[in-house]
Enzyme design. Structure first.
Site, PDB file in Angstrom:
ATOM      1  N   HIS A 192       0.804  -1.225   0.000  1.00  0.00           N
ATOM      2  CA  HIS A 192       0.000   0.000   0.000  1.00  0.00           C
ATOM      3  C   HIS A 192       0.841   1.281   0.000  1.00  0.00           C
ATOM      4  CE1 HIS A 192      -3.690  -2.374   1.411  1.00  0.00           C
ATOM      5  NE2 HIS A 192      -4.053  -1.756   0.304  1.00  0.00           N
ATOM      6  N   GLU A 216       3.544  -5.522  -4.047  1.00  0.00           N
ATOM      7  CA  GLU A 216       2.686  -4.460  -4.589  1.00  0.00           C
ATOM      8  C   GLU A 216       2.898  -3.126  -3.887  1.00  0.00           C
ATOM      9  OE1 GLU A 216      -2.110  -3.568  -5.055  1.00  0.00           O
ATOM     10  OE2 GLU A 216      -1.365  -5.631  -5.112  1.00  0.00           O
ATOM     11  N   GLU A 242      -2.313   1.259  -9.401  1.00  0.00           N
ATOM     12  CA  GLU A 242      -3.728   1.511  -9.117  1.00  0.00           C
ATOM     13  C   GLU A 242      -4.030   2.989  -8.898  1.00  0.00           C
ATOM     14  OE1 GLU A 242      -4.909   0.915  -4.585  1.00  0.00           O
ATOM     15  OE2 GLU A 242      -3.766  -0.823  -5.294  1.00  0.00           O
ATOM     16  N   HIS A 292      -6.563  -3.387 -10.627  1.00  0.00           N
ATOM     17  CA  HIS A 292      -7.105  -3.095  -9.303  1.00  0.00           C
ATOM     18  C   HIS A 292      -8.621  -3.150  -9.417  1.00  0.00           C
ATOM     19  CE1 HIS A 292      -8.216  -0.002  -6.113  1.00  0.00           C
ATOM     20  NE2 HIS A 292      -7.492  -0.872  -5.434  1.00  0.00           N
TER      21      HIS A 292
END
Length: 382
Positions: A192, A216, A242, A292
């Site tokens: 994140h 990610e 994303e 996403h």
């Protein structure tokens, strides 16, 4: 055929609001699009109200390229998340209309299918106590439902750094999950955008024995040099994208070769065709596509249209078997995961229909989702 107007419906849960847009035509055909905003739903609805008068009403829904161009550039200001998301919901609704009018699925209009089914990975499944025991049990339930891939952020509220105790605890969570799912199930590791490059590299190395399928967003998305630094030092695929809302902005990412997998959100990057163009560019760099997808069933259906006709498509995220599963009932024909895969729909358009009566049961809420707040993973804000 001409667009007569749009109607907007917000479906609410405590941590996310889903925005559905119906595009109406003078021939009685209606198309649907969807996106999920975090904290910007009212801004999106306000933009769409202006865009309806300025660009959408009176347009030919078959002329998708022209409508997207006018919405993106016709107001002169640089399009960001809100504008690109507004374009996306209208764009995918136009494809839905076009497919219905011609009696074919959208993927047939974009070159035809290259696959009959699309692998899914589960997210939103770890809305439980943040302990190895609870995560082990929850991960077993994911596999029992047929999934052969799942994603997790085990890092709590980590930001830039993660101390030794917190790092060891994150490792214990991943160890429990890997034990629960066995060696064959893909395990995606989500960061994140939390960390500095040094912290991301250290954590990636500590978690390498559990064979993550990808790492990610290891660093915040604004600094590609930082991402390059991580990619050069870890021995696992890097996924990101994303929070990039214009396919043109991926150019430098491709040039850097810092990403192995890109994750555009069809509901934020201008829609299905914009994502397909991006995927084609990614293919020239040997980069895979794994969108996403944390919206509802219309956004999933739109992402599957992209998947069906995209040779370098890897896998599709799916939330709605776990977090807020009840919202699936607002869409008739909602895509389902069977034995870890979505079947490609052959129904006209997107292959789904929005149920306004069912949606009325989920009014807009003051949705709040803060990835740096304690207990964020439960997705149940106070």
């Amino acid at each position: 055929m001409r667009i007569t107007g749009i109607s907007t419906h917000v479906v609410g849960t405590p941590w996310r609001n889903l925005t559905y847009v119906l595009v109406h035509t003078d021939e009685g055909l209606t198309g649907v699009g969807e996106t999920r905003m975090l904290g910007h739903t009212d801004a999106l609805v306000g933009y769409l109200r202006e865009a309806e008068a300025n660009h959408i009403a009176g347009s030919d829904p078959f002329a998708v390229e022209d409508l997207v161009r006018r919405m993106k550039y016709g107001d002169y200001g640089r399009a960001g998340e809100i504008v690109m998301s507004g374009i996306a919901v209208v764009e995918m609704a136009c494809w839905d209309i076009k497919g219905k009018a011609l009696g074919v699925p959208v993927w047939q209009l974009l070159g035809g299918r290259v696959t009959d089914r699309v692998k899914a990975y589960a997210n939103g499944w770890y809305t439980t106590e943040r302990t190895p025991e609870a995560y082990h049990k929850a991960a077993q339930e994911v596999v029992a439902r047929g999934y052969r891939a799942l994603k997790i952020d085990p890092f709590g509220t980590g930001h830039f750094e993660l101390d030794h105790e917190q790092s060891r605890y994150a490792v214990s969570l991943i160890e429990a999950v890997r034990d629960a799912i066995g060696p064959e199930t893909e395990l995606m590791l989500e960061m994140h955008g939390r960390f500095s490059p040094a912290t991301a590299v250290r954590l990636a190395r500590e978690l390498a024995p559990f064979r993550p399928a990808w790492l990610e967003e290891p660093v915040p998305p604004e600094n590609l040099k930082a991402l390059e630094k991580v990619a050069a030092k870890v021995d696992m695929p890097i996924a990101t994208g994303e929070r990039v809302h214009d396919r043109i902005e991926f150019r430098e990412l491709f040039e850097s070769q810092a990403a192995d997998i890109i994750q555009p959100d069809v509901g934020h990057i201008g829609g299905i065709l914009e994502a397909r163009k991006l995927a084609a560019t990614a293919e020239t760099h040997y980069v895979l596509v794994a969108p996403h997808n944390v919206g509802g069933s219309v956004l999933t259906a739109a992402s599957l249209q992209l998947a069906a006709c995209t040779p370098n498509f890897k896998i599709l995220e799916h939330f709605n078997d776990f977090a807020d599963a009840e919202i699936k009932k607002v869409v008739r024909g909602a895509p389902q995961v069977v034995d870890g895969y979505f079947e490609v729909s052959h129904a006209p358009g997107l292959g789904v229909e929005f149920d306004e009566a069912a949606a009325a049961e989920f009014p807009q809420q003051r949705a709040r989702f803060d990835l740096w707040a304690d207990g964020w993973e439960k997705r149940a804000p106070k």
